[in-house]
Structure formats: structure tokens, C-alpha cells
Design an enzyme around this catalytic site. Structure first.
Site, PDB file in Angstrom:
ATOM      1  N   THR A 343       0.874  -1.228  -0.096  1.00 29.75           N
ATOM      2  CA  THR A 343       0.077   0.174  -0.074  1.00 29.75           C
ATOM      3  C   THR A 343       0.678   1.320   0.114  1.00 29.75           C
ATOM      4  O   THR A 343       1.997   1.164   0.272  1.00 29.75           O
ATOM      5  CB  THR A 343      -0.843   0.061   1.203  1.00 29.75           C
ATOM      6  OG1 THR A 343      -0.051   0.073   2.402  1.00 29.75           O
ATOM      7  CG2 THR A 343      -1.598  -1.213   1.247  1.00 29.75           C
ATOM      8  N   CYS A 344       0.231   2.403  -0.069  1.00 27.12           N
ATOM      9  CA  CYS A 344       0.853   3.652  -0.204  1.00 27.12           C
ATOM     10  C   CYS A 344       1.048   4.234   1.041  1.00 27.12           C
ATOM     11  O   CYS A 344       1.430   5.337   1.323  1.00 27.12           O
ATOM     12  CB  CYS A 344       0.146   4.809  -1.025  1.00 27.12           C
ATOM     13  SG  CYS A 344       0.054   4.333  -2.658  1.00 27.12           S
ATOM     14  N   ASP A 345       0.850   3.456   2.254  1.00 17.55           N
ATOM     15  CA  ASP A 345       0.975   4.000   3.601  1.00 17.55           C
ATOM     16  C   ASP A 345       2.340   3.744   4.044  1.00 17.55           C
ATOM     17  O   ASP A 345       2.783   2.353   4.061  1.00 17.55           O
ATOM     18  CB  ASP A 345      -0.060   3.231   4.614  1.00 17.55           C
ATOM     19  CG  ASP A 345      -0.129   4.235   5.800  1.00 17.55           C
ATOM     20  OD1 ASP A 345       0.731   4.506   6.311  1.00 17.55           O
ATOM     21  OD2 ASP A 345      -1.264   4.019   6.517  1.00 17.55           O
ATOM     22  N   SER A 346       2.931   4.680   4.674  1.00 20.15           N
ATOM     23  CA  SER A 346       4.462   4.298   4.977  1.00 20.15           C
ATOM     24  C   SER A 346       4.550   3.334   6.507  1.00 20.15           C
ATOM     25  O   SER A 346       5.618   3.049   6.636  1.00 20.15           O
ATOM     26  CB  SER A 346       5.094   5.711   5.151  1.00 20.15           C
ATOM     27  OG  SER A 346       4.532   6.297   6.543  1.00 20.15           O
ATOM     28  N   ASN A 382      -6.680   0.327  -0.130  1.00 18.83           N
ATOM     29  CA  ASN A 382      -5.527   0.692  -1.458  1.00 18.83           C
ATOM     30  C   ASN A 382      -6.192  -0.002  -2.554  1.00 18.83           C
ATOM     31  O   ASN A 382      -5.623  -0.169  -3.604  1.00 18.83           O
ATOM     32  CB  ASN A 382      -4.227   0.782  -1.092  1.00 18.83           C
ATOM     33  CG  ASN A 382      -3.565   2.082  -1.577  1.00 18.83           C
ATOM     34  OD1 ASN A 382      -2.432   2.154  -1.256  1.00 18.83           O
ATOM     35  ND2 ASN A 382      -4.252   3.197  -2.496  1.00 18.83           N
TER      36      ASN A 382
END
Length: 404
Positions: A343-346, A382
């Protein structure tokens, strides 16, 4: 896909290399279904159920669906003679669909909507749990149809999840509930407790059993109907990143404490994690890689919003193994690496500062001990689809074997 070439095991808390048979099954499953995958082995479910059943011979086991509410698990345990612990109408629907007899179920959520009570009663489940007078009052319309357990609180800060922080009451409050139920003509069948998920010390159970025994005696001394059931909950530990006490040894003091109860008291338990944690293996594929601040980052097609959700919600640490698929030469020198989700979550990081050799896109990361609180808490965040579950050794299917 190229034939699997090398199986690597470099994680500091790994449980060991995969066998050649396991490797072939994993790679062939990825070839057939793609990645990410979860391989659910019903033989392990059977093994774990019988291990706990043998360790607690006087206790009737009710599998708690919460950690892995999969129909194959329900089917498997039903065939082995297990009972079931339900907490929601959705779980009622699942066991009803599989054909579980209602008399082999209990409903243990301490807080329920009226619709939850009605759904369970319509199915035929009649044993419920309460821990306060507000909840007890909900059963006035159903007093001729139900039997209740009063849940006590025993705090356990050492557990993964101190469930008594959210549920349960004191012995004094429990006695008030029992006295009030007697006036309202609602039958109190017994007591229940849960000392917390992944409890490492059997003494927590012993202390709770002794406290429940004292309360049962006090109930009789007060002239109230004797209680006939004790639910000792779940929380039996499994080994993630460190070894825990073997279950047979763990249950010795518990059995000794239970032997002190009156013979008229039926004892039940609600194991979840112990039954299914070892039963599932995850398989993720490397989507890409990059070098960041001296570390190699491998981006997997599964992460903490998917099968590794337990890293966020359950504090579990899963043993990891790499399978290299291509047969061209690569150095096996270890380098500091990061395994991250898609996903684009860090915060979507599976493992940080893990020592790995050079891996290529398409290579596989295999996680063990992935049965409890993984797929059950996974999401499609996502729009990355959660892992497909492949069932092995199902009673209803002719499937290959993978005993982890």
C-alpha cells in the site's frame, strides 16, 4: 514460473527451513492461484485440537471463531467432535450453514443487541454471557429460553490482550447479578472468565479458577441455586518468536485446580489461537525493490493491511522464510533489508532490519504461524485484494498435504 531453486531461512526468529515437499506445494500453488496466498492446513487444525483436548481431558472445547472464521475450520472441527463459541450473528450464520447442531454452541459476547439475542435463539443457541445488570435486563423477555454465565474480570497485563480490561465484573458485582437474576427468574447457569490472549503462565488460570470456586460456594451459602458450569476461556499460548511451555505441561496446574471443583460443575473452554495459529502459511511475492539509506527495501504484494494485520492488531511476530525462484547465480551474502507491504501507507512495513541475501522480483516470502488474526482482520485497503485462501486436507476435499 521458473522452478523453485533455493529455499532460504534468515529471519532471526524463524522456525526452520521449509521441506522440499512444502516448497513444491507452495510454488505450485502460486503457479495455479497467483500471489498473495494463504495455505490453510486442516490437518494442523486437527492436531492442535486433539493436543489441547488431550491436555484438558475434563474440559469441553468450544472453538472461538474470532481468530479464523473459515468454513473449512468449522467443518474440520465439527467432524472431530468439537463445540463452538459464537460472538456475533455472522458467526451464528456460519455455523448454521455448515450444519453445526445448536446444542454444541454457546454465545459469549458480554454485550449484545436484542437482534443478536434473537438471532442466536432462533438458531437454537441458548447459553449466553453477561457481566452487568444492564445486560442481564435484556434477557427478561427470554427468561424461559436462556441460561446465562456471569463473566468475571481477572486483569492480566502480561497477556497480548488483557481482555478483562474491557469485559468482566468483580466477584461482588457477580453476586449482585446472580441475586438479581434469581429475583427476575432468569437462570444463571455458571461463571466464565478469560485471562487474556497468549497467556504465558498457567497460574493465571489457577488463580481465576480458585476465585470462581470461592464465588460458587458463596452463591450456595446465600441460599441461591448452585452453579453448574465454569467457562475458563481461551488464551492458551503458541510459539511465535519464542518457545512457550508445551501445552501438556502448561495444563497440569490447571487440571489440578479444576479437580477441586464439585463434580456437578461442567467445565468448558474457548480456545481460538491455539487451534489455528499454526494451521496457516502465508505466501507473498516481491513486487519491486529499492535501496534506501543503506537498506534494500523489498515491496511485497501482502502487508499489514492484509495477511500481516496481526503485526498491527495482535503484536505477533511471524517466522519468515524466502524462496528464490530463478536459478541464475546471486550472492548469498546477507544485507540489511526491509520487507514492506504494497500500500501507499508508510506504516505498512512487515519487517525492518532483517538480514537477507539478494532477492529478485517474483521471489517469495513465506510466513509461518499465520492462522490467527491474519485473514480475519485483513482489508482491501488501497484496493489491494486480500490473499486468496487455499484449503488443504479438508474433510470435504481431496487436497495435498502441508503440515507446518
Amino acid at each position: 514460473m521458473a522452478q523453485a531453486h533455493t529455499v532460504l531461512d534468515f529471519h532471526s526468529y524463524s522456525s526452520g527451513l521449509l521441506s522440499s515437499d512444502e516448497t513444491r506445494l507452495i510454488t505450485s500453488s502460486v503457479t495455479q492461484y497467483g500471489a498473495p496466498l494463504l495455505l490453510l492446513d486442516c490437518d494442523v487444525v486437527r492436531r492442535q485440537y486433539h493436543a489441547l483436548n488431550d491436555a484438558l481431558p475434563s474440559v469441553t472445547l468450544h472453538y472461538a471463531l474470532k481468530p479464523l472464521p473459515h468454513e473449512a475450520v468449522v467443518r474440520t472441527l465439527l467432524a472431530e467432535g468439537a463445540c463452538f463459541d459464537l460472538a456475533t450473528s455472522g458467526e451464528v450464520d456460519l455455523v448454521k450453514q455448515i450444519g453445526v447442531p445448536a446444542e454444541r454452541t454457546i454465545h459469549t459476547h458480554p454485550i449484545k443487541r436484542d437482534s443478536d439475542i434473537r438471532d442466536a435463539l432462533e438458531y437454537g443457541c441458548t447459553v449466553f454471557v453477561v457481566d452487568n445488570l444492564n445486560e442481564l435486563e435484556k434477557f427478561k423477555p427470554y427468561k424461559d429460553r436462556v441460561e446465562l454465565l456471569v463473566r468475571l474480570s481477572f486483569r492480566n497485563k502480561e497477556a497480548f490482550a488483557d481482555l478483562s480490561k474491557k469485559f468482566g465484573c468483580s466477584a461482588e458485582d457477580a453476586l449482585e447479578i446472580i441475586e438479581t437474576a434469581n429475583r427476575w427468574q432468569i437462570r444463571i447457569k455458571g461463571l466464565s472468565f478469560h485471562v487474556g490472549s497468549q497467556t504465558l503462565s498457567p497460574q493465571k488460570y489457577v488463580d481465576a479458577i480458585e476465585a470462581c470456586k470461592a464465588l460458587m460456594n458463596k452463591v450456595v451459602d446465600c441460599g441461591l441455586p448452585a452453579l453448574s458450569m465454569l467457562d475458563i476461556g481461551g488464551g492458551f499460548p503458541v510459539s511465535y518468536n519464542r518457545q512457550v511451555m508445551p501445552i501438556k505441561l502448561f495444563c497440569v496446574p490447571i487440571n489440578a485446580a479444576l479437580a477441586g471443583l464439585p463434580e456437578t460443575v461442567q467445565v468448558i473452554a474457548e480456545p481460538g489461537r491455539f487451534i489455528v495459529a499454526e494451521a496457516m502459511v502465508s505466501v507473498a511475492s516481491i513486487m519491486g525493490q529499492a535501496k534506501r539509506e543503506g537498506q534494500i527495501w523489498y515491496y511485497l504484494d501482502d502487508g499489514i493491511y492484509g495477511s500481516f494485520s496481526g503485526l498491527m492488531f495482535d503484536d505477533a511476530q511471524y517466522p519468515l522464510t524466502a524462496i528464490r525462484l530463478s536459478d541464475h547465480w546471486r550472492t548469498s551474502a546477507l544485507q540489511s533489508s526491509v520487507l514492506t507491504g504494497p500500500t501507499c501507507d508508510s506504516i505498512d512495513v512487515v519487517a525492518d532490519n532483517i538480514m537477507l541475501p539478494a532477492l529478485s522480483n517474483g521471489d517469495l516470502i513465506v510466513g509461518k504461524m499465520m492462522g490467527a488474526y491474519t485473514s480475519a482482520t485483513a482489508t482491501d485497503f488501497n484496493f489491494f485484494k486480500r490473499a486468496h485462501t487455499v484449503v488443504l486436507n479438508d474433510v470435504a476435499l481431496d487436497s495435498p498435504r502441508l503440515i507446518v
